[in-house]
Design a protein around this motif. Structure first.
Motif, mmCIF file in Angstrom:
data_model
loop_
_atom_site.group_PDB
_atom_site.id
_atom_site.type_symbol
_atom_site.label_atom_id
_atom_site.label_comp_id
_atom_site.label_asym_id
_atom_site.label_seq_id
_atom_site.Cartn_x
_atom_site.Cartn_y
_atom_site.Cartn_z
ATOM 1 N N SER A 1 0.854 -1.188 0.000
ATOM 2 C CA SER A 1 0.000 0.000 0.000
ATOM 3 C C SER A 1 0.883 1.228 0.000
ATOM 4 N N SER A 2 0.428 2.265 -0.715
ATOM 5 C CA SER A 2 1.179 3.518 -0.787
ATOM 6 C C SER A 2 0.190 4.643 -1.026
ATOM 7 N N GLY A 3 0.116 5.570 -0.085
ATOM 8 C CA GLY A 3 -0.839 6.660 -0.210
ATOM 9 C C GLY A 3 -2.259 6.135 -0.233
ATOM 10 N N ARG A 4 -2.988 6.480 -1.271
ATOM 11 C CA ARG A 4 -4.388 6.080 -1.375
ATOM 12 C C ARG A 4 -4.585 4.833 -2.237
ATOM 13 N N LEU A 5 -3.510 4.188 -2.620
ATOM 14 C CA LEU A 5 -3.598 3.029 -3.501
ATOM 15 C C LEU A 5 -3.004 1.788 -2.845
ATOM 16 N N SER A 6 -3.481 0.617 -3.295
ATOM 17 C CA SER A 6 -2.929 -0.663 -2.833
ATOM 18 C C SER A 6 -2.723 -1.581 -4.028
ATOM 19 N N LEU A 7 -1.677 -2.389 -3.934
ATOM 20 C CA LEU A 7 -1.409 -3.424 -4.932
ATOM 21 C C LEU A 7 -1.938 -4.734 -4.370
#
Length: 322
Positions: free
Chosen positions: A229-235
């Protein structure tokens, strides 16, 4: 008189099916008439429509030229001078292609011929591994498909035997497909199983999810796992336990984490800052886990093939390594 010499790619099918593909202008009624009149023969002898062809047979057709000389639309692969095929794996039976997002696998309602299967056929034809005249009723074919805007591994069968085996193994769920996607937010819990019923609306080209079975709905099961996860996004990695239309897109949206770029199941206002207008979804891994005899493809059992270069992973999660 025309003759067709049956190879292993044409064997195993009924004569009437073979004729339907090789002489499409010959109606069923005319076929039965010419069988009775002995104008359609196998190895010089009278035969039946139900006869199953075997390699080495010679199909002899004493028919008017009009059945063969009518104008036919040229095969799409013949128009492709530089095939766009990213090969993940290839042998004498199969080819695994990494389809680019934006390319359709087959001609859609727009009627275009710039398709993945046309490029694969052009690649095989130009490389000399497929000779169309050697198998009158068989051409390399796809065993699975993915959406236009989804990238990833698509399976092409190079022989009729491989096509039959793979179609059976796909139906019996003996192939494992894993997808990578970038979603808005952070899934809670970080990993889990989404299970409900999915119904497809053909008019809207969209699916709806239901907690209980409703008419026309099918069971849909997706296992997911957050990788980063990074900021407002997730992988997120998703494993399809069933293969329904738009399953991952609808399932991730149902837990509040729609795919980045997906305007159908998400909200374009959330996608706009990233400049993404096609879902960030990639079929990056394919594994063969045969539970039954796979015949000529048994050597694939236990093998896994992956795409290492997934564009949106490099863009949004450059520190993550597949």
């Amino acid at each position: 008189m025309k003759e067709y010499h049956i190879t292993s790619n044409d064997s195993g099918q009924r004569l009437n099916k073979f004729l339907g593909k090789t002489v499409p202008l010959l109606s069923g009624g005319q076929m039965h008439k010419y069988l009775r009149l002995k104008r359609i023969k196998i190895n010089g002898k009278r035969t039946e429509a139900s006869y199953k062809l075997i390699a080495g047979d010679v199909v002899q057709l004493y028919l008017n030229d009009s059945y063969f000389d009518a104008p036919q639309e040229e095969d799409a692969y013949r128009h492709i001078s530089h095939p766009r095929v990213r090969v993940v794996y290839e042998d004498s039976h199969i080819l695994l292609a990494d389809k680019a997002p934006g390319m359709v696998v087959h001609a859609d309602e727009r009627g275009g011929t710039d398709t993945l299967i046309a490029h694969i056929q052009a690649y095989l034809y130009q490389s000399g591994t497929w000779e169309p005249s050697a198998a009158a009723s068989f051409a390399p074919a796809l065993c699975n498909r993915i959406d236009r805007n989804t990238g990833g591994i698509v399976i092409a069968a190079k022989t009729a035997e491989a096509l039959r085996i793979l179609n059976d193994r796909i139906k019996s769920r003996e192939l494992e497909k894993r997808y990578l996607c970038v979603v808005h937010g952070r899934p809670q819990p970080a990993e889990g199983l989404i299970e409900n019923y999915l119904r497809r609306d053909e008019t809207r080209k969209q699916v709806t999810l239901h907690s209980t079975r409703v008419p026309g709905a099918k069971t849909a099961r997706t296992r997911y796992r957050t990788l980063a996860s990074s900021g407002r996004l997730s992988l997120v990695e998703c494993e399809l336990l069933t293969g329904r239309t738009h399953q991952i897109r609808a399932h991730m949206a149902s837990i509040g984490c729609p795919l980045l770029g997906d305007g159908k199941y998400g909200v374009n206002e959330r996608n706009r800052p990233y400049g993404e207008f096609g879902q960030a979804l990639y079929a990056y891994s394919l594994s063969f886990h045969f539970q039954t005899d796979a015949g000529a493809l048994s050597y694939l059992d236990g093998k896994t093939f992956t795409v290492q270069d997934v564009p949106f992973v490099q863009k949004y999660f450059p520190e993550y390594h597949l």
